[in-house]
Scaffold this motif. Structure first.
Motif, PDB file in Angstrom:
ATOM      1  N   ALA A  62       0.837  -1.202   0.000  1.00  0.00           N
ATOM      2  CA  ALA A  62       0.000   0.000   0.000  1.00  0.00           C
ATOM      3  C   ALA A  62       0.871   1.251   0.000  1.00  0.00           C
ATOM      4  O   ALA A  62       0.572   2.231  -0.697  1.00  0.00           O
ATOM      5  N   MET A  63       1.968   1.229   0.776  1.00  0.00           N
ATOM      6  CA  MET A  63       2.872   2.375   0.820  1.00  0.00           C
ATOM      7  C   MET A  63       3.533   2.596  -0.543  1.00  0.00           C
ATOM      8  O   MET A  63       3.681   3.746  -0.988  1.00  0.00           O
ATOM      9  N   GLN A  64       3.912   1.536  -1.214  1.00  0.00           N
ATOM     10  CA  GLN A  64       4.519   1.661  -2.541  1.00  0.00           C
ATOM     11  C   GLN A  64       3.520   2.255  -3.544  1.00  0.00           C
ATOM     12  O   GLN A  64       3.874   3.129  -4.339  1.00  0.00           O
ATOM     13  N   GLU A  65       2.277   1.773  -3.482  1.00  0.00           N
ATOM     14  CA  GLU A  65       1.247   2.294  -4.386  1.00  0.00           C
ATOM     15  C   GLU A  65       0.973   3.773  -4.094  1.00  0.00           C
ATOM     16  O   GLU A  65       0.799   4.579  -5.011  1.00  0.00           O
ATOM     17  N   LEU A  66       0.922   4.131  -2.821  1.00  0.00           N
ATOM     18  CA  LEU A  66       0.692   5.521  -2.437  1.00  0.00           C
ATOM     19  C   LEU A  66       1.842   6.414  -2.890  1.00  0.00           C
ATOM     20  O   LEU A  66       1.626   7.503  -3.424  1.00  0.00           O
ATOM     21  N   THR A  67       3.060   5.949  -2.710  1.00  0.00           N
ATOM     22  CA  THR A  67       4.231   6.707  -3.143  1.00  0.00           C
ATOM     23  C   THR A  67       4.209   6.913  -4.651  1.00  0.00           C
ATOM     24  O   THR A  67       4.474   8.011  -5.149  1.00  0.00           O
ATOM     25  N   GLN A  68       3.855   5.874  -5.390  1.00  0.00           N
ATOM     26  CA  GLN A  68       3.777   5.977  -6.848  1.00  0.00           C
ATOM     27  C   GLN A  68       2.687   6.972  -7.257  1.00  0.00           C
ATOM     28  O   GLN A  68       2.866   7.790  -8.145  1.00  0.00           O
ATOM     29  N   SER A  69       1.561   6.929  -6.574  1.00  0.00           N
ATOM     30  CA  SER A  69       0.460   7.837  -6.862  1.00  0.00           C
ATOM     31  C   SER A  69       0.855   9.285  -6.567  1.00  0.00           C
ATOM     32  O   SER A  69       0.524  10.203  -7.328  1.00  0.00           O
ATOM     33  N   LEU A  70       1.561   9.493  -5.466  1.00  0.00           N
ATOM     34  CA  LEU A  70       2.047  10.842  -5.131  1.00  0.00           C
ATOM     35  C   LEU A  70       3.000  11.361  -6.198  1.00  0.00           C
ATOM     36  O   LEU A  70       2.923  12.528  -6.592  1.00  0.00           O
ATOM     37  N   THR A  71       3.854  10.513  -6.682  1.00  0.00           N
ATOM     38  CA  THR A  71       4.810  10.898  -7.717  1.00  0.00           C
ATOM     39  C   THR A  71       4.095  11.218  -9.027  1.00  0.00           C
ATOM     40  O   THR A  71       4.399  12.212  -9.687  1.00  0.00           O
ATOM     41  N   ASP A  72       3.117  10.381  -9.385  1.00  0.00           N
ATOM     42  CA  ASP A  72       2.393  10.570 -10.646  1.00  0.00           C
ATOM     43  C   ASP A  72       1.530  11.836 -10.631  1.00  0.00           C
ATOM     44  O   ASP A  72       1.295  12.437 -11.681  1.00  0.00           O
ATOM     45  N   ASN A  73       1.044  12.238  -9.466  1.00  0.00           N
ATOM     46  CA  ASN A  73       0.115  13.367  -9.369  1.00  0.00           C
ATOM     47  C   ASN A  73       0.698  14.535  -8.579  1.00  0.00           C
ATOM     48  O   ASN A  73      -0.043  15.275  -7.943  1.00  0.00           O
ATOM     49  N   GLN A  74       1.988  14.705  -8.654  1.00  0.00           N
ATOM     50  CA  GLN A  74       2.671  15.707  -7.845  1.00  0.00           C
ATOM     51  C   GLN A  74       2.125  17.119  -8.093  1.00  0.00           C
ATOM     52  O   GLN A  74       1.811  17.842  -7.154  1.00  0.00           O
ATOM     53  N   GLU A  75       1.971  17.525  -9.351  1.00  0.00           N
ATOM     54  CA  GLU A  75       1.520  18.879  -9.664  1.00  0.00           C
ATOM     55  C   GLU A  75       0.091  19.120  -9.160  1.00  0.00           C
ATOM     56  O   GLU A  75      -0.194  20.160  -8.550  1.00  0.00           O
ATOM     57  N   ALA A  76      -0.791  18.158  -9.389  1.00  0.00           N
ATOM     58  CA  ALA A  76      -2.178  18.305  -8.943  1.00  0.00           C
ATOM     59  C   ALA A  76      -2.249  18.370  -7.423  1.00  0.00           C
ATOM     60  O   ALA A  76      -3.019  19.163  -6.859  1.00  0.00           O
ATOM     61  N   LEU A  77      -1.450  17.580  -6.742  1.00  0.00           N
ATOM     62  CA  LEU A  77      -1.444  17.595  -5.280  1.00  0.00           C
ATOM     63  C   LEU A  77      -0.922  18.926  -4.744  1.00  0.00           C
ATOM     64  O   LEU A  77      -1.464  19.462  -3.769  1.00  0.00           O
ATOM     65  N   GLN A  78       0.098  19.466  -5.372  1.00  0.00           N
ATOM     66  CA  GLN A  78       0.636  20.754  -4.924  1.00  0.00           C
ATOM     67  C   GLN A  78      -0.408  21.856  -5.102  1.00  0.00           C
ATOM     68  O   GLN A  78      -0.567  22.712  -4.230  1.00  0.00           O
ATOM     69  N   GLN A  79      -1.137  21.830  -6.219  1.00  0.00           N
ATOM     70  CA  GLN A  79      -2.189  22.829  -6.426  1.00  0.00           C
ATOM     71  C   GLN A  79      -3.320  22.644  -5.415  1.00  0.00           C
ATOM     72  O   GLN A  79      -3.888  23.616  -4.923  1.00  0.00           O
ATOM     73  N   SER A  80      -3.649  21.394  -5.110  1.00  0.00           N
ATOM     74  CA  SER A  80      -4.697  21.123  -4.120  1.00  0.00           C
ATOM     75  C   SER A  80      -4.292  21.637  -2.746  1.00  0.00           C
ATOM     76  O   SER A  80      -5.100  22.238  -2.032  1.00  0.00           O
ATOM     77  N   LEU A  81      -3.041  21.419  -2.385  1.00  0.00           N
ATOM     78  CA  LEU A  81      -2.543  21.907  -1.098  1.00  0.00           C
ATOM     79  C   LEU A  81      -2.556  23.437  -1.055  1.00  0.00           C
ATOM     80  O   LEU A  81      -2.898  24.028  -0.029  1.00  0.00           O
ATOM     81  N   LYS A  82      -2.214  24.074  -2.174  1.00  0.00           N
ATOM     82  CA  LYS A  82      -2.244  25.529  -2.241  1.00  0.00           C
ATOM     83  C   LYS A  82      -3.682  26.029  -2.065  1.00  0.00           C
ATOM     84  O   LYS A  82      -3.925  26.990  -1.336  1.00  0.00           O
ATOM     85  N   LEU A  83      -4.635  25.355  -2.700  1.00  0.00           N
ATOM     86  CA  LEU A  83      -6.049  25.723  -2.571  1.00  0.00           C
ATOM     87  C   LEU A  83      -6.516  25.575  -1.125  1.00  0.00           C
ATOM     88  O   LEU A  83      -7.158  26.469  -0.577  1.00  0.00           O
ATOM     89  N   VAL A  84      -6.170  24.472  -0.497  1.00  0.00           N
ATOM     90  CA  VAL A  84      -6.562  24.248   0.896  1.00  0.00           C
ATOM     91  C   VAL A  84      -5.934  25.308   1.798  1.00  0.00           C
ATOM     92  O   VAL A  84      -6.592  25.823   2.713  1.00  0.00           O
ATOM     93  N   ARG A  85      -4.681  25.668   1.534  1.00  0.00           N
ATOM     94  CA  ARG A  85      -4.011  26.704   2.330  1.00  0.00           C
ATOM     95  C   ARG A  85      -4.737  28.046   2.181  1.00  0.00           C
ATOM     96  O   ARG A  85      -4.991  28.740   3.165  1.00  0.00           O
ATOM     97  N   GLU A  86      -5.119  28.404   0.953  1.00  0.00           N
ATOM     98  CA  GLU A  86      -5.844  29.656   0.711  1.00  0.00           C
ATOM     99  C   GLU A  86      -7.207  29.635   1.402  1.00  0.00           C
ATOM    100  O   GLU A  86      -7.616  30.637   1.998  1.00  0.00           O
TER     101      GLU A  86
END
Length: 157
Positions: A22-46
């Motif tokens: 599960a950790m490997q799959e999650l790490t791969q998913s984080l890597t594949d969606n890095q840009e979208a996750l960063q934008q989501s985090l920026k939105l949540v911060r705002e």
């Protein structure tokens, strides 16, 4: 010759192996969606900095009460009548010829501009001015349009 396989054994993972997978799959998913996750985090911060995140959180926590209030408001006769009227108007607008509508709306806009000019000038209109206006082709056309509208309106009521 080899014996045929008759028993299929499922590979069962231990809880630690499942967690590792599960950790490997999650790490791969984080890597594949890095840009979208960063934008989501920026939105949540705002949202957090503006206080909107707290509002949405409180709204979600009170969703049953909010839903009850919304339903109570929607079943009021005035609201249902408004919805029915809006649907009737939308249906009527869908039946209008767009070319005619454009022409009539253009006339209304031009008429409003002229009316504003006359209002500012404080012109007095006498009986002879009205008779003279009937000979004006633009006024005659507008009167014919108005009479046509009144006839059509009267036929439907």
């Amino acid at each position: 010759m080899a014996k045929p396989i008759r028993i299929v054994r499922k590979l069962e993972l231990t809880p630690e192996e499942r967690q590792q997978q599960a950790m490997q799959e999650l790490t791969q998913s984080l890597t594949d969606n890095q840009e979208a996750l960063q934008q989501s985090l920026k939105l949540v911060r705002e949202l957090h900095e503006s206080g909107a995140l707290e509002l949405v959180t409180a709204l979600l926590q009170s969703r049953e009460q909010v839903a009850k209030i919304a339903v109570d408001q929607l079943v009021k006769p005035s609201v249902t009548q408004t919805i029915n009227n809006a649907m009737a108007v939308a249906g009527a607008v869908g039946q209008l010829n767009p070319d005619v509508t454009k022409k009539v709306v253009g006339g209304v806009v031009n008429g409003m501009e002229r009316a504003a000019e006359v209002l500012e000038s404080n012109e007095k209109v006498g009986l002879f001015d009205l008779v003279k206006a009937l000979r004006d082709p633009a006024v005659n056309k507008a009167l014919a349009l108005g009479l046509g509208f009144l006839r059509g309106f009267g036929e439907k009521i």
